[in-house]
Design a protein around this motif. Structure first.
Motif, PDB file in Angstrom:
ATOM      1  N   UNK A  14       3.418 -59.973 -16.050  1.00 42.52           N
ATOM      2  CA  UNK A  14       3.732 -60.650 -14.509  1.00 42.52           C
ATOM      3  C   UNK A  14       5.107 -61.057 -14.173  1.00 42.52           C
ATOM      4  N   UNK A  15       5.794 -61.850 -14.859  1.00 42.23           N
ATOM      5  CA  UNK A  15       7.002 -62.014 -14.516  1.00 42.23           C
ATOM      6  C   UNK A  15       8.348 -60.870 -15.445  1.00 42.23           C
ATOM      7  N   UNK A  16       7.462 -59.971 -16.258  1.00 40.67           N
ATOM      8  CA  UNK A  16       8.227 -58.401 -16.786  1.00 40.67           C
ATOM      9  C   UNK A  16       7.782 -57.444 -15.169  1.00 40.67           C
ATOM     10  N   UNK A  17       7.006 -57.155 -14.077  1.00 43.50           N
ATOM     11  CA  UNK A  17       6.651 -56.719 -13.772  1.00 43.50           C
ATOM     12  C   UNK A  17       7.536 -57.253 -12.473  1.00 43.50           C
ATOM     13  N   UNK A  18       7.727 -58.627 -11.980  1.00 46.84           N
ATOM     14  CA  UNK A  18       8.572 -59.340 -10.855  1.00 46.84           C
ATOM     15  C   UNK A  18       9.573 -58.921 -11.103  1.00 46.84           C
ATOM     16  N   UNK A  19      10.398 -58.910 -12.695  1.00 41.16           N
ATOM     17  CA  UNK A  19      11.586 -58.238 -12.895  1.00 41.16           C
ATOM     18  C   UNK A  19      12.464 -57.104 -12.491  1.00 41.16           C
ATOM     19  N   UNK A  20      10.883 -56.630 -12.742  1.00 41.21           N
ATOM     20  CA  UNK A  20      11.075 -54.931 -12.620  1.00 41.21           C
ATOM     21  C   UNK A  20      11.170 -54.357 -11.137  1.00 41.21           C
ATOM     22  N   UNK A  21      10.326 -55.808 -10.804  1.00 41.58           N
ATOM     23  CA  UNK A  21      10.543 -54.991  -8.613  1.00 41.58           C
ATOM     24  C   UNK A  21      11.065 -55.745  -8.179  1.00 41.58           C
ATOM     25  N   UNK A  22      11.650 -56.646  -8.439  1.00 39.98           N
ATOM     26  CA  UNK A  22      12.105 -57.453  -7.904  1.00 39.98           C
ATOM     27  C   UNK A  22      11.356 -58.571  -6.858  1.00 39.98           C
ATOM     28  N   UNK A  23      10.245 -58.721  -6.950  1.00 43.28           N
ATOM     29  CA  UNK A  23       9.210 -59.484  -6.527  1.00 43.28           C
ATOM     30  C   UNK A  23       7.931 -58.986  -6.989  1.00 43.28           C
ATOM     31  N   UNK A  24       6.846 -60.441  -7.093  1.00 45.58           N
ATOM     32  CA  UNK A  24       5.946 -60.347  -8.190  1.00 45.58           C
ATOM     33  C   UNK A  24       5.188 -58.975  -6.857  1.00 45.58           C
ATOM     34  N   UNK A  25       3.695 -58.701  -7.942  1.00 42.16           N
ATOM     35  CA  UNK A  25       3.013 -57.450  -7.963  1.00 42.16           C
ATOM     36  C   UNK A  25       2.772 -57.142  -7.132  1.00 42.16           C
ATOM     37  N   UNK A  26       2.351 -56.384  -5.810  1.00 40.41           N
ATOM     38  CA  UNK A  26       1.430 -56.635  -4.714  1.00 40.41           C
ATOM     39  C   UNK A  26       0.230 -56.925  -4.919  1.00 40.41           C
ATOM     40  N   UNK A  27      -0.508 -55.717  -5.795  1.00 36.51           N
ATOM     41  CA  UNK A  27      -1.608 -55.827  -6.073  1.00 36.51           C
ATOM     42  C   UNK A  27      -2.539 -56.719  -7.359  1.00 36.51           C
ATOM     43  N   UNK A  29      12.751 -54.810 -25.817  1.00 35.73           N
ATOM     44  CA  UNK A  29      13.950 -54.106 -25.611  1.00 35.73           C
ATOM     45  C   UNK A  29      15.038 -54.437 -24.852  1.00 35.73           C
ATOM     46  N   UNK A  30      15.570 -55.016 -23.293  1.00 34.41           N
ATOM     47  CA  UNK A  30      16.207 -56.015 -22.958  1.00 34.41           C
ATOM     48  C   UNK A  30      16.330 -57.416 -24.481  1.00 34.41           C
ATOM     49  N   UNK A  31      15.336 -57.843 -25.060  1.00 36.53           N
ATOM     50  CA  UNK A  31      15.932 -58.787 -25.946  1.00 36.53           C
ATOM     51  C   UNK A  31      16.194 -58.629 -26.566  1.00 36.53           C
ATOM     52  N   UNK A  32      16.684 -57.227 -27.382  1.00 34.21           N
ATOM     53  CA  UNK A  32      16.889 -56.820 -28.477  1.00 34.21           C
ATOM     54  C   UNK A  32      18.772 -55.487 -27.958  1.00 34.21           C
ATOM     55  N   UNK A  33      18.677 -55.466 -27.076  1.00 34.81           N
ATOM     56  CA  UNK A  33      19.919 -55.867 -25.287  1.00 34.81           C
ATOM     57  C   UNK A  33      20.691 -56.647 -25.335  1.00 34.81           C
ATOM     58  N   UNK A  93      16.524 -62.578 -19.646  1.00 29.84           N
ATOM     59  CA  UNK A  93      17.198 -63.442 -19.305  1.00 29.84           C
ATOM     60  C   UNK A  93      15.307 -64.480 -19.939  1.00 29.84           C
ATOM     61  N   UNK A  94      15.813 -65.364 -19.688  1.00 34.92           N
ATOM     62  CA  UNK A  94      15.000 -66.835 -19.847  1.00 34.92           C
ATOM     63  C   UNK A  94      14.705 -67.989 -18.978  1.00 34.92           C
ATOM     64  N   UNK A  95      13.194 -68.091 -18.472  1.00 34.51           N
ATOM     65  CA  UNK A  95      12.374 -69.489 -18.179  1.00 34.51           C
ATOM     66  C   UNK A  95      12.768 -70.596 -19.010  1.00 34.51           C
ATOM     67  N   UNK A  96      12.702 -71.854 -19.231  1.00 39.15           N
ATOM     68  CA  UNK A  96      13.921 -71.517 -18.348  1.00 39.15           C
ATOM     69  C   UNK A  96      15.788 -71.693 -19.219  1.00 39.15           C
ATOM     70  N   UNK A 141       9.955 -70.699 -24.035  1.00 39.37           N
ATOM     71  CA  UNK A 141      10.878 -70.089 -22.769  1.00 39.37           C
ATOM     72  C   UNK A 141       9.780 -68.910 -22.534  1.00 39.37           C
ATOM     73  N   UNK A 142      10.086 -68.492 -21.686  1.00 36.41           N
ATOM     74  CA  UNK A 142       9.225 -67.480 -20.869  1.00 36.41           C
ATOM     75  C   UNK A 142      10.647 -66.240 -20.841  1.00 36.41           C
ATOM     76  N   UNK A 143      10.109 -65.208 -21.931  1.00 36.63           N
ATOM     77  CA  UNK A 143      12.267 -63.729 -21.065  1.00 36.63           C
ATOM     78  C   UNK A 143      11.129 -62.685 -20.602  1.00 36.63           C
ATOM     79  N   UNK A 144      11.927 -62.247 -20.296  1.00 36.35           N
ATOM     80  CA  UNK A 144      12.047 -60.566 -19.081  1.00 36.35           C
ATOM     81  C   UNK A 144      13.295 -60.211 -18.702  1.00 36.35           C
TER      82      UNK A 144
END
Length: 231
Positions: A143-156, A204-208, A212-215, A228-231
């Motif tokens: 869900x953090x990944x999808x929020x990163x993709x969309x620029x906001x949390x998922x709507x549904x 893939x983003x980690x490999x490249x 980004x990490x939280x924290x 850390x949770x990565x996204x």
């Protein structure tokens, strides 16, 4: 099948173990296994996997609470219920939830949900793997990944039809086309496969070097690990 020399794998838990998705150039390929070590071996047979993202907490504390869970919940807003507060290691090493809650209250000042207890087996499985030297694995929350993709949390909500379509569309726009999925998904439900594919995108983003990490930086935890949770 043509694969890259440095593949990645996204992994999510499912009813009978784990499901993984590798976003290969010829289309995403799925793997299923009862344990994570076997899953990684299956994926490696089709080409060495350089980074692995797993939707499970990695990095357990001896006391207190992980910063990663708190920060991810803040990012997700109304989708924050998908984040479970991770108990301390000692609370997961006991035989039952009630005893674990008692340990948690003593060491962290509060209890934890039965849903978090339900992840116990998989958390300890991954913990054993990373403490044993498996350094390809990083924690990723779909869900953090999808929020990163969309620029906001998922709507549904993810288990709804609209939620599935929303997430599949985000993955397709990011280059992970699940209509081309091949391989074995085992007992995994559709949402498990979608989540594994999202975790693969962050891998893939980690490999490249783009993730980004939280924290930021990751929280140092016992056994020389980080949380850390990565996204």
């Amino acid at each position: 099948m043509t694969v890259t020399a440095t593949r990645v794998l996204g992994v999510d838990g499912c009813r009978d173990g784990w499901v993984g998705v590798a976003p290969d150039p010829d289309g995403p390929r799925a793997y299923a296994a009862p344990d994570l070590r076997t899953l990684l071996a299956l994926a490696d047979r089709d080409g060495s996997v350089a980074r692995v993202g797993v939707d499970i907490p990695i990095g357990l504390l001896d006391e207190g609470w992980r910063d990663a869970d708190r920060l991810a919940a803040a990012v997700l807003g109304r989708r924050r219920s998908s984040i479970f507060t991770t108990p301390v290691r000692a609370a997961l090493e006991v035989a039952d939830h009630a005893t674990g809650v008692a340990v948690s209250r003593k060491r962290s000042g509060g209890g934890f949900s039965i849903q978090a207890w339900g992840l116990r087996g998989k958390v300890l499985e991954v913990d054993e793997l990373v403490r044993g030297g498996e350094d390809r694995v990083a924690e990723v929350h779909p869900e953090v990944t999808f929020a990163t993709m969309a620029g906001r949390p998922a709507q549904h909500a993810k288990k709804t039809w609209a939620g599935q379509q929303e997430r599949v569309a985000l993955l397709a726009a990011a280059g992970v086309d699940l209509t081309r999925l091949t391989g074995d998904t085992g007992s995994a439900g559709p949402d498990d496969v979608v989540d594994a594919a999202a975790v693969a995108w962050t891998a893939l983003r980690l490999l490249r070097g783009e993730a980004v990490s939280l924290p930021d930086p990751p929280q140092r935890v016992p056994y020389g690990l980080s949380a850390a949770i990565w996204a």
